[in-house]
Design a protein around this motif. Sequence first.
Motif, PDB file in Angstrom:
ATOM      1  N   UNK A 235       0.835  -1.208   0.000  1.00  0.00           N
ATOM      2  CA  UNK A 235       0.000   0.000   0.000  1.00  0.00           C
ATOM      3  C   UNK A 235       0.868   1.255   0.000  1.00  0.00           C
ATOM      4  N   UNK A 236       1.950   1.220   0.740  1.00  0.00           N
ATOM      5  CA  UNK A 236       2.850   2.365   0.793  1.00  0.00           C
ATOM      6  C   UNK A 236       3.486   2.609  -0.578  1.00  0.00           C
ATOM      7  N   UNK A 237       3.813   1.541  -1.286  1.00  0.00           N
ATOM      8  CA  UNK A 237       4.405   1.682  -2.614  1.00  0.00           C
ATOM      9  C   UNK A 237       3.410   2.318  -3.590  1.00  0.00           C
ATOM     10  N   UNK A 238       2.126   1.950  -3.487  1.00  0.00           N
ATOM     11  CA  UNK A 238       1.103   2.556  -4.347  1.00  0.00           C
ATOM     12  C   UNK A 238       0.982   4.051  -4.071  1.00  0.00           C
ATOM     13  N   UNK A 239       1.011   4.423  -2.806  1.00  0.00           N
ATOM     14  CA  UNK A 239       0.920   5.853  -2.456  1.00  0.00           C
ATOM     15  C   UNK A 239       2.153   6.604  -2.948  1.00  0.00           C
ATOM     16  N   UNK A 240       3.324   5.983  -2.854  1.00  0.00           N
ATOM     17  CA  UNK A 240       4.536   6.626  -3.350  1.00  0.00           C
ATOM     18  C   UNK A 240       4.480   6.841  -4.859  1.00  0.00           C
ATOM     19  N   UNK A 241       3.904   5.881  -5.578  1.00  0.00           N
ATOM     20  CA  UNK A 241       3.734   6.062  -7.023  1.00  0.00           C
ATOM     21  C   UNK A 241       2.850   7.260  -7.341  1.00  0.00           C
TER      22      UNK A 241
END
Length: 247
Positions: A235-241
């Motif tokens: 989920x954190x990676x999606x937000x970073x994208x």
Amino acid sequence: MDENGRPHIPTNQVVLHEDKKYYASAVEVYGEDVETLVMEEDAQPLTEPIIKSVKLRRFQAQEFDLPETVYQKEFMADFTTKPELIRNIAVAGHFGHGKTTFIDCLMEQTHTEFCRFDDKDVRYTDVLYIEQQRGCSVKATPISLLMETTRQKTYLTNVIDTPGHVNFADEATAAFRVSDGVVIVIDAHEGVMMNTERLMKAAMTEGLPITICINKIDRLIVELKLPPADAYAKLRYTIDQVNVLLK
């Protein structure tokens, strides 16, 4: 006579019209033991095609009796006279990320009679026959709801369900022109897709505030079977994208 004993017929011979033979007779084609029927007139009228096309009935769902709500309809009608209390919100995202189902959830919270049978998607905003048949939105469909903020302030929210397929991107772009903000729905499993980037860039071009809704988080548990730490990292990676695109 030729060498085979047949009479020689010159090629430039004049033959009368009634003596000409264009097609083989039925006896020559099928034989003498086959009964043939020759019809002088067509039994089928010219107005009726020989091969009929498959007819698909086109329809559009329209409601005459509005479903019961958790608020008075007169209260909702009074909001239409207050433009400062009206918000137009577009729900956009990649194909299959759950935009129409998300609006079904909003309908379920604000309407007492709305319920999903056998855990099937109602697809309330898919009113066209082709949308119900193919299971994807084609036209941008608005729906009006009364929604509360965290400070118990009520607004009349006109939610516009936009198609997620790239072939109907013009419907989403047109919805952005009349919206005050946009909700970008992202599948937690698939993440930011190509059409998600395009929709975010279109929203930034229109100067709209963007709200991210990460949907289908249960896929991380049921399908990927991720432990809590890995699910959080996903989920954190999606937000970073998303943040990289906004920058």
